[in-house]
Design a protein around this motif. Structure first.
Motif, PDB file in Angstrom:
ATOM      1  N   GLN A 136       0.810  -1.209   0.000  1.00 26.23           N
ATOM      2  CA  GLN A 136       0.000   0.000   0.000  1.00 26.23           C
ATOM      3  C   GLN A 136       0.849   1.268   0.000  1.00 26.23           C
ATOM      4  OE1 GLN A 136      -3.108   0.149  -0.562  1.00 26.23           O
ATOM      5  NE2 GLN A 136      -3.548  -2.035  -0.436  1.00 26.23           N
ATOM      6  N   ASP A 137       2.022   1.210   0.618  1.00 24.10           N
ATOM      7  CA  ASP A 137       2.926   2.366   0.592  1.00 24.10           C
ATOM      8  C   ASP A 137       3.334   2.694  -0.842  1.00 24.10           C
ATOM      9  OD1 ASP A 137       2.869   2.779   3.284  1.00 24.10           O
ATOM     10  OD2 ASP A 137       4.701   1.655   3.711  1.00 24.10           O
ATOM     11  N   PHE A 138       3.633   1.652  -1.612  1.00 28.57           N
ATOM     12  CA  PHE A 138       3.999   1.861  -3.013  1.00 28.57           C
ATOM     13  C   PHE A 138       2.843   2.517  -3.757  1.00 28.57           C
ATOM     14  CE2 PHE A 138       4.007   0.763  -7.451  1.00 28.57           C
ATOM     15  CZ  PHE A 138       5.322   0.947  -7.842  1.00 28.57           C
ATOM     16  N   ASN A 139       1.635   2.007  -3.584  1.00 24.92           N
ATOM     17  CA  ASN A 139       0.467   2.551  -4.263  1.00 24.92           C
ATOM     18  C   ASN A 139       0.280   4.036  -3.947  1.00 24.92           C
ATOM     19  OD1 ASN A 139       0.078  -0.008  -5.188  1.00 24.92           O
ATOM     20  ND2 ASN A 139      -1.810  -0.403  -4.052  1.00 24.92           N
ATOM     21  N   TRP A 140       0.480   4.391  -2.693  1.00 22.57           N
ATOM     22  CA  TRP A 140       0.285   5.775  -2.273  1.00 22.57           C
ATOM     23  C   TRP A 140       1.327   6.693  -2.909  1.00 22.57           C
ATOM     24  CZ3 TRP A 140       3.053   9.351   0.786  1.00 22.57           C
ATOM     25  CH2 TRP A 140       2.323  10.483   1.179  1.00 22.57           C
ATOM     26  N   HIS A 141       2.597   6.280  -2.864  1.00 21.21           N
ATOM     27  CA  HIS A 141       3.666   7.099  -3.427  1.00 21.21           C
ATOM     28  C   HIS A 141       3.519   7.264  -4.945  1.00 21.21           C
ATOM     29  CE1 HIS A 141       6.177   7.776   0.085  1.00 21.21           C
ATOM     30  NE2 HIS A 141       6.084   6.500   0.408  1.00 21.21           N
ATOM     31  N   VAL A 142       3.269   6.157  -5.632  1.00 13.65           N
ATOM     32  CA  VAL A 142       3.193   6.232  -7.094  1.00 13.65           C
ATOM     33  C   VAL A 142       1.941   6.992  -7.526  1.00 13.65           C
ATOM     34  CG1 VAL A 142       1.882   4.139  -7.705  1.00 13.65           C
ATOM     35  CG2 VAL A 142       3.768   4.895  -9.153  1.00 13.65           C
ATOM     36  N   SER A 143       0.888   6.941  -6.716  1.00  8.10           N
ATOM     37  CA  SER A 143      -0.314   7.719  -7.003  1.00  8.10           C
ATOM     38  C   SER A 143      -0.012   9.211  -6.942  1.00  8.10           C
ATOM     39  CB  SER A 143      -1.427   7.368  -6.011  1.00  8.10           C
ATOM     40  OG  SER A 143      -2.566   8.177  -6.228  1.00  8.10           O
ATOM     41  N   ASN A 144       0.812   9.613  -5.988  1.00  6.95           N
ATOM     42  CA  ASN A 144       1.235  11.007  -5.900  1.00  6.95           C
ATOM     43  C   ASN A 144       2.002  11.424  -7.150  1.00  6.95           C
ATOM     44  OD1 ASN A 144       0.147  11.407  -3.353  1.00  6.95           O
ATOM     45  ND2 ASN A 144       2.051  10.895  -2.278  1.00  6.95           N
ATOM     46  N   VAL A 145       2.920  10.564  -7.578  1.00  8.39           N
ATOM     47  CA  VAL A 145       3.723  10.867  -8.768  1.00  8.39           C
ATOM     48  C   VAL A 145       2.818  11.065  -9.985  1.00  8.39           C
ATOM     49  CG1 VAL A 145       5.495  10.023 -10.354  1.00  8.39           C
ATOM     50  CG2 VAL A 145       5.734   9.618  -7.895  1.00  8.39           C
ATOM     51  N   MET A 146       1.867  10.167 -10.157  1.00 14.97           N
ATOM     52  CA  MET A 146       0.990  10.241 -11.318  1.00 14.97           C
ATOM     53  C   MET A 146       0.068  11.459 -11.247  1.00 14.97           C
ATOM     54  SD  MET A 146       0.114   6.174 -11.843  1.00 14.97           S
ATOM     55  CE  MET A 146      -0.801   6.458 -13.357  1.00 14.97           C
ATOM     56  N   THR A 147      -0.393  11.787 -10.056  1.00 15.03           N
ATOM     57  CA  THR A 147      -1.269  12.949  -9.888  1.00 15.03           C
ATOM     58  C   THR A 147      -0.531  14.237 -10.229  1.00 15.03           C
ATOM     59  OG1 THR A 147      -2.598  11.865  -8.163  1.00 15.03           O
ATOM     60  CG2 THR A 147      -2.636  14.266  -8.227  1.00 15.03           C
ATOM     61  N   TRP A 148       0.684  14.396  -9.708  1.00 11.45           N
ATOM     62  CA  TRP A 148       1.446  15.621  -9.962  1.00 11.45           C
ATOM     63  C   TRP A 148       1.888  15.727 -11.421  1.00 11.45           C
ATOM     64  CZ3 TRP A 148       4.433  14.196  -4.974  1.00 11.45           C
ATOM     65  CH2 TRP A 148       3.757  14.710  -3.854  1.00 11.45           C
ATOM     66  N   THR A 149       2.280  14.610 -12.004  1.00  9.94           N
ATOM     67  CA  THR A 149       2.704  14.639 -13.407  1.00  9.94           C
ATOM     68  C   THR A 149       1.520  14.960 -14.315  1.00  9.94           C
ATOM     69  OG1 THR A 149       4.388  12.963 -12.905  1.00  9.94           O
ATOM     70  CG2 THR A 149       3.919  13.384 -15.219  1.00  9.94           C
ATOM     71  N   SER A 150       0.371  14.396 -14.004  1.00  7.58           N
ATOM     72  CA  SER A 150      -0.841  14.683 -14.767  1.00  7.58           C
ATOM     73  C   SER A 150      -1.229  16.156 -14.639  1.00  7.58           C
ATOM     74  CB  SER A 150      -1.985  13.793 -14.279  1.00  7.58           C
ATOM     75  OG  SER A 150      -3.166  14.047 -15.013  1.00  7.58           O
ATOM     76  N   ALA A 151      -1.094  16.706 -13.436  1.00  7.96           N
ATOM     77  CA  ALA A 151      -1.401  18.126 -13.209  1.00  7.96           C
ATOM     78  C   ALA A 151      -0.441  19.018 -13.993  1.00  7.96           C
ATOM     79  CB  ALA A 151      -1.326  18.446 -11.718  1.00  7.96           C
ATOM     80  N   ALA A 152       0.836  18.600 -14.069  1.00  5.79           N
ATOM     81  CA  ALA A 152       1.831  19.356 -14.839  1.00  5.79           C
ATOM     82  C   ALA A 152       1.443  19.396 -16.315  1.00  5.79           C
ATOM     83  CB  ALA A 152       3.214  18.732 -14.672  1.00  5.79           C
TER      84      ALA A 152
END
Length: 204
Positions: A136-152
């Motif tokens: 679950q830690d991996f899911n949370w971290h990678v979700s952050n990466v995808m959210t910020w990259t998508s926002a960019a």
């Protein structure tokens, strides 16, 4: 006649030596060839595969290139281009003679690209610090990466959209669109590679 034969023989020998050297160079770099093949294969899943391969060509010498390293490299390229574009647009804003609508669009674009740089910086930091996290830690971290990259990516597209319409038909629009569209394409590729990394490692 003998002299001509000698020259021909020398030329033939040089060609054979060059061919052998080139082949030896290729044979002694199997890791580079493997990395290049890996990059090409992964880039096929992106929206702009040729641009993806071009941007990541410097990483063909990386031994045992992983999906996370490739995603990190793609984000690094995107961040570098976003910073360059933001700097260029900031200098452009100081130009005299711009129409009021153009100036407003440029100022909005500066804000958009500033946010883009911040979001891609966060994505890089988050992905770089994940290390061996799992579950679950991996899911949370990678979700952050995808959210910020998508926002960019959204911010880059918003910048370009700000110059739509007949009021924007000059060199300012062309210069900004060219740079930011390229930046958006690179960010789109980075997001695709992050997604490929995520689908191979996160929990269902």
């Amino acid at each position: 006649m003998a002299k001509a034969v000698t020259i021909f023989s020398l030329l033939l020998l040089l060609l054979l030596l060059h061919s052998h050297t080139a082949k030896s160079s290729t044979d002694t770099n199997p890791k580079s060839a493997a990395a290049a093949d890996f990059i090409k294969a992964e880039c096929r899943a992106t929206r702009y595969p040729a641009l993806c391969v071009q941007c990541l060509s410097n990483y063909t010498t990386t031994p045992q290139l992983t999906h996370r390293q490739l995603a990190q490299a793609a984000l690094s390229v995107s961040l570098s281009r976003a910073r360059s574009s933001a700097s260029f647009i900031s200098r452009l804003a100081k130009m005299k003679g711009m129409k009021p609508a153009e100036h407003r669009a440029v100022r909005d674009c500066i804000d958009n690209m500033g946010d883009t740089v911040d979001q891609l910086s966060r994505s890089m930091k988050e992905l770089g610090s994940m290390g061996r996290v799992a579950g679950q830690d991996f899911n949370w971290h990678v979700s952050n990466v995808m959210t910020w990259t998508s926002a960019a990516l959204t911010n880059e597209n918003t910048c370009v959209d700000g110059f739509a319409g007949p009021a924007f038909d000059g060199s300012v629009k062309a210069a900004i669109r060219r740079r930011v569209l390229n930046c958006a394409q690179v960010t789109s590729n980075a997001l695709a590679l992050v997604n490929r990394f995520a689908t191979r490692h996160k929990l269902p």
